[in-house]
Design a protein around this motif. Sequence first.
Motif, PDB file in Angstrom:
ATOM      1  N   LEU A 138     -11.029   0.044  -2.038  1.00 17.21           N
ATOM      2  CA  LEU A 138      -9.815   0.786  -2.401  1.00 17.21           C
ATOM      3  C   LEU A 138      -9.755   2.128  -1.686  1.00 17.21           C
ATOM      4  O   LEU A 138      -8.684   2.547  -1.216  1.00 17.21           O
ATOM      5  CB  LEU A 138      -9.749   0.980  -3.919  1.00 17.21           C
ATOM      6  CG  LEU A 138      -9.547  -0.294  -4.739  1.00 17.21           C
ATOM      7  CD1 LEU A 138      -9.576   0.011  -6.222  1.00 17.21           C
ATOM      8  CD2 LEU A 138      -8.254  -1.002  -4.374  1.00 17.21           C
ATOM      9  N   ASN A 139     -10.919   2.789  -1.571  1.00 14.45           N
ATOM     10  CA  ASN A 139     -10.950   4.079  -0.865  1.00 14.45           C
ATOM     11  C   ASN A 139     -10.573   3.914   0.600  1.00 14.45           C
ATOM     12  O   ASN A 139      -9.802   4.706   1.156  1.00 14.45           O
ATOM     13  CB  ASN A 139     -12.338   4.708  -0.967  1.00 14.45           C
ATOM     14  CG  ASN A 139     -12.604   5.248  -2.362  1.00 14.45           C
ATOM     15  OD1 ASN A 139     -11.672   5.429  -3.144  1.00 14.45           O
ATOM     16  ND2 ASN A 139     -13.864   5.474  -2.679  1.00 14.45           N
ATOM     17  N   GLU A 140     -11.163   2.870   1.189  1.00  8.22           N
ATOM     18  CA  GLU A 140     -10.883   2.605   2.606  1.00  8.22           C
ATOM     19  C   GLU A 140      -9.396   2.331   2.816  1.00  8.22           C
ATOM     20  O   GLU A 140      -8.764   2.882   3.727  1.00  8.22           O
ATOM     21  CB  GLU A 140     -11.720   1.402   3.061  1.00  8.22           C
ATOM     22  CG  GLU A 140     -11.231   0.782   4.354  1.00  8.22           C
ATOM     23  CD  GLU A 140     -12.226   0.888   5.481  1.00  8.22           C
ATOM     24  OE1 GLU A 140     -13.425   0.894   5.171  1.00  8.22           O
ATOM     25  OE2 GLU A 140     -11.797   0.970   6.644  1.00  8.22           O
ATOM     26  N   LEU A 141      -8.865   1.499   1.930  1.00  5.77           N
ATOM     27  CA  LEU A 141      -7.450   1.135   2.052  1.00  5.77           C
ATOM     28  C   LEU A 141      -6.567   2.382   1.897  1.00  5.77           C
ATOM     29  O   LEU A 141      -5.634   2.604   2.663  1.00  5.77           O
ATOM     30  CB  LEU A 141      -7.098   0.091   0.987  1.00  5.77           C
ATOM     31  CG  LEU A 141      -5.771  -0.634   1.177  1.00  5.77           C
ATOM     32  CD1 LEU A 141      -5.775  -1.422   2.471  1.00  5.77           C
ATOM     33  CD2 LEU A 141      -5.498  -1.572   0.012  1.00  5.77           C
ATOM     34  N   GLN A 142      -6.913   3.190   0.905  1.00  2.61           N
ATOM     35  CA  GLN A 142      -6.095   4.393   0.654  1.00  2.61           C
ATOM     36  C   GLN A 142      -6.121   5.342   1.847  1.00  2.61           C
ATOM     37  O   GLN A 142      -5.106   5.930   2.203  1.00  2.61           O
ATOM     38  CB  GLN A 142      -6.588   5.115  -0.594  1.00  2.61           C
ATOM     39  CG  GLN A 142      -5.652   6.266  -0.962  1.00  2.61           C
ATOM     40  CD  GLN A 142      -5.991   6.927  -2.265  1.00  2.61           C
ATOM     41  OE1 GLN A 142      -7.130   6.865  -2.706  1.00  2.61           O
ATOM     42  NE2 GLN A 142      -5.008   7.562  -2.873  1.00  2.61           N
ATOM     43  N   SER A 143      -7.315   5.456   2.452  1.00  5.29           N
ATOM     44  CA  SER A 143      -7.412   6.368   3.594  1.00  5.29           C
ATOM     45  C   SER A 143      -6.519   5.906   4.744  1.00  5.29           C
ATOM     46  O   SER A 143      -6.094   6.708   5.568  1.00  5.29           O
ATOM     47  CB  SER A 143      -8.857   6.481   4.048  1.00  5.29           C
ATOM     48  OG  SER A 143      -9.253   5.292   4.689  1.00  5.29           O
ATOM     49  N   ARG A 144      -6.234   4.600   4.784  1.00  4.55           N
ATOM     50  CA  ARG A 144      -5.416   4.071   5.884  1.00  4.55           C
ATOM     51  C   ARG A 144      -3.917   4.087   5.567  1.00  4.55           C
ATOM     52  O   ARG A 144      -3.097   3.974   6.476  1.00  4.55           O
ATOM     53  CB  ARG A 144      -5.848   2.645   6.216  1.00  4.55           C
ATOM     54  CG  ARG A 144      -7.204   2.605   6.890  1.00  4.55           C
ATOM     55  CD  ARG A 144      -7.599   1.213   7.232  1.00  4.55           C
ATOM     56  NE  ARG A 144      -8.967   1.175   7.709  1.00  4.55           N
ATOM     57  CZ  ARG A 144      -9.343   1.513   8.941  1.00  4.55           C
ATOM     58  NH1 ARG A 144      -8.443   1.899   9.811  1.00  4.55           N
ATOM     59  NH2 ARG A 144     -10.601   1.467   9.292  1.00  4.55           N
ATOM     60  N   ILE A 145      -3.573   4.172   4.305  1.00  9.41           N
ATOM     61  CA  ILE A 145      -2.131   4.182   3.956  1.00  9.41           C
ATOM     62  C   ILE A 145      -1.727   5.542   3.411  1.00  9.41           C
ATOM     63  O   ILE A 145      -0.764   5.684   2.677  1.00  9.41           O
ATOM     64  CB  ILE A 145      -1.779   3.062   2.950  1.00  9.41           C
ATOM     65  CG1 ILE A 145      -2.578   3.226   1.661  1.00  9.41           C
ATOM     66  CG2 ILE A 145      -2.002   1.697   3.558  1.00  9.41           C
ATOM     67  CD1 ILE A 145      -2.101   2.316   0.545  1.00  9.41           C
ATOM     68  N   ARG A 146      -2.507   6.547   3.800  1.00  8.16           N
ATOM     69  CA  ARG A 146      -2.269   7.898   3.278  1.00  8.16           C
ATOM     70  C   ARG A 146      -0.895   8.442   3.658  1.00  8.16           C
ATOM     71  O   ARG A 146      -0.366   9.333   3.019  1.00  8.16           O
ATOM     72  CB  ARG A 146      -3.356   8.836   3.790  1.00  8.16           C
ATOM     73  CG  ARG A 146      -3.429  10.139   3.058  1.00  8.16           C
ATOM     74  CD  ARG A 146      -4.770  10.783   3.231  1.00  8.16           C
ATOM     75  NE  ARG A 146      -5.769  10.189   2.363  1.00  8.16           N
ATOM     76  CZ  ARG A 146      -7.077  10.318   2.531  1.00  8.16           C
ATOM     77  NH1 ARG A 146      -7.537  10.981   3.541  1.00  8.16           N
ATOM     78  NH2 ARG A 146      -7.914   9.765   1.690  1.00  8.16           N
ATOM     79  N   ILE A 147      -0.327   7.873   4.699  1.00  6.34           N
ATOM     80  CA  ILE A 147       0.983   8.358   5.167  1.00  6.34           C
ATOM     81  C   ILE A 147       2.085   8.066   4.160  1.00  6.34           C
ATOM     82  O   ILE A 147       3.116   8.729   4.138  1.00  6.34           O
ATOM     83  CB  ILE A 147       1.312   7.743   6.539  1.00  6.34           C
ATOM     84  CG1 ILE A 147       2.444   8.518   7.210  1.00  6.34           C
ATOM     85  CG2 ILE A 147       1.659   6.271   6.421  1.00  6.34           C
ATOM     86  CD1 ILE A 147       2.668   8.139   8.632  1.00  6.34           C
ATOM     87  N   LEU A 161      -5.052  -5.366   7.111  1.00 10.26           N
ATOM     88  CA  LEU A 161      -4.314  -5.360   5.847  1.00 10.26           C
ATOM     89  C   LEU A 161      -3.445  -4.103   5.740  1.00 10.26           C
ATOM     90  O   LEU A 161      -2.247  -4.174   5.425  1.00 10.26           O
ATOM     91  CB  LEU A 161      -5.328  -5.391   4.700  1.00 10.26           C
ATOM     92  CG  LEU A 161      -4.784  -5.696   3.319  1.00 10.26           C
ATOM     93  CD1 LEU A 161      -4.104  -7.051   3.306  1.00 10.26           C
ATOM     94  CD2 LEU A 161      -5.906  -5.674   2.297  1.00 10.26           C
ATOM     95  N   ALA A 162      -4.067  -2.957   6.061  1.00 15.19           N
ATOM     96  CA  ALA A 162      -3.325  -1.688   6.009  1.00 15.19           C
ATOM     97  C   ALA A 162      -2.165  -1.718   6.996  1.00 15.19           C
ATOM     98  O   ALA A 162      -1.066  -1.239   6.692  1.00 15.19           O
ATOM     99  CB  ALA A 162      -4.267  -0.533   6.329  1.00 15.19           C
ATOM    100  N   ALA A 163      -2.409  -2.315   8.176  1.00 20.14           N
ATOM    101  CA  ALA A 163      -1.351  -2.405   9.185  1.00 20.14           C
ATOM    102  C   ALA A 163      -0.175  -3.214   8.643  1.00 20.14           C
ATOM    103  O   ALA A 163       0.991  -2.846   8.840  1.00 20.14           O
ATOM    104  CB  ALA A 163      -1.895  -3.043  10.452  1.00 20.14           C
ATOM    105  N   GLU A 164      -0.488  -4.300   7.946  1.00 20.92           N
ATOM    106  CA  GLU A 164       0.592  -5.127   7.381  1.00 20.92           C
ATOM    107  C   GLU A 164       1.349  -4.375   6.290  1.00 20.92           C
ATOM    108  O   GLU A 164       2.577  -4.487   6.190  1.00 20.92           O
ATOM    109  CB  GLU A 164       0.006  -6.420   6.809  1.00 20.92           C
ATOM    110  CG  GLU A 164      -0.302  -7.431   7.903  1.00 20.92           C
ATOM    111  CD  GLU A 164      -0.554  -8.813   7.353  1.00 20.92           C
ATOM    112  OE1 GLU A 164       0.321  -9.303   6.616  1.00 20.92           O
ATOM    113  OE2 GLU A 164      -1.619  -9.378   7.631  1.00 20.92           O
ATOM    114  N   ILE A 165       0.610  -3.638   5.482  1.00 23.77           N
ATOM    115  CA  ILE A 165       1.279  -2.857   4.427  1.00 23.77           C
ATOM    116  C   ILE A 165       2.221  -1.831   5.056  1.00 23.77           C
ATOM    117  O   ILE A 165       3.364  -1.670   4.641  1.00 23.77           O
ATOM    118  CB  ILE A 165       0.237  -2.144   3.525  1.00 23.77           C
ATOM    119  CG1 ILE A 165      -0.577  -3.169   2.750  1.00 23.77           C
ATOM    120  CG2 ILE A 165       0.928  -1.194   2.561  1.00 23.77           C
ATOM    121  CD1 ILE A 165      -1.794  -2.594   2.060  1.00 23.77           C
TER     122      ILE A 165
END
Lengths: 105, 275
Positions: free
Chosen positions: B7-16, B56-60
């Motif tokens: 979850l931390n990793e994902l959040q760091s990538r969708i921080r925008i 995954l983050a790219a798709e989000i």
Amino acid sequence: MNAQFKKGVLELIVLESVRKRDMYGYELVAEVSKVVDVNEGTIYPLLKRLTNEHYFETYLRESSEGPPRKYYHLTAAGILYRDALETEWLHFSQQVNAFLKEHRE
Amino acid sequence: MNKQEFLNELQSRIRILEEAEQQDILAEYAQHIDLRTAGGLSEEEAIRDFGNPEELAAEILEAYHVDPARVETPPSQPLAGVSSGLKRTAGRCRRCLGRVGGGLRSLASRIAAWWGSLGQRLRGLRRSPAPRPAADTADAEKAPSPVSRFRRIRTGAALGLRGLGRLIKALVRLAWNLLLLLIALPFVVTAVLAILSIGVLAVLLIQGYPLVGPLLCCLGLALCCIALVGLGTTLIWKRRNAAPSYEVPQGPSAPTTSQSLAPVETHSEEVSIHA
């Protein structure tokens, strides 16, 4: 199955799954997984996109276990979009099938 | 990778994305993992089914029409420290500038107050001769003699002279203050320019140009100018506060000219006090 194939029809499958009754994310992922073997992670971004484009509405409902679940509901625009996709898919698959059949003979 | 790490990793990538959207997305993934683990899978297995977090983050992000290639990758730990430090210094700079701005504002309000008081004083000067005719006519009705007429002329001349004197004094004072303002202006302008260049240099410095020296120079210049202007205003302020005691001896010395002048004088005194 080819990833590109899946990606194209995934939208249609997701929309069709929710048409009959509202579902929450995990349920929907399980439903879609019955049809196509798909990376579970990729369905959530798709749901997000369809929600952003107003084909889905979401609402929270309490569950007997765990935190409340977010349910997806198909909007009128979503139904129209689903129908358009279905027509497109039928036409496309027919054409591809006809082409393959033609070449087989 | 366990659930929290994922979850931390994902959040760091969708921080925008907006905070609420981030939380919404993370909650959905967290719930999915929870339901999978409830179904008998381990967290690691459930997360493995999501595939690569980057993809995954790219798709989000694509779902929000955000180009993932343009989103900066999450900074590593030391860089994060540096950026947070920069953020802190920026905050401090902002506070500092705010304080300078407050000082300038108070300076401006002081000038405005001084200007207003000057205007009032000038108006008082102009008004003070006005009540003279009324008092004089009352005087004339009581004793219409040549002596009183002579006195009236003398009184008028004396008052006119005193008014002229005051006017000249006020004008000199105005000129002096304008001169001071003129002297202060270059310093203020230099200070503003120095602060401006501090901002520009700070931005360039953050971008990696070696501009520590010029930045410090500008800082010194700005501080110097601000200090000089501050000193000047403080001195003027002190003098202005001391001014009432300077005006006091003027009052008692006024009625020495003649007895009949007394009521007129007190009247003009009243006006000037009101002013």
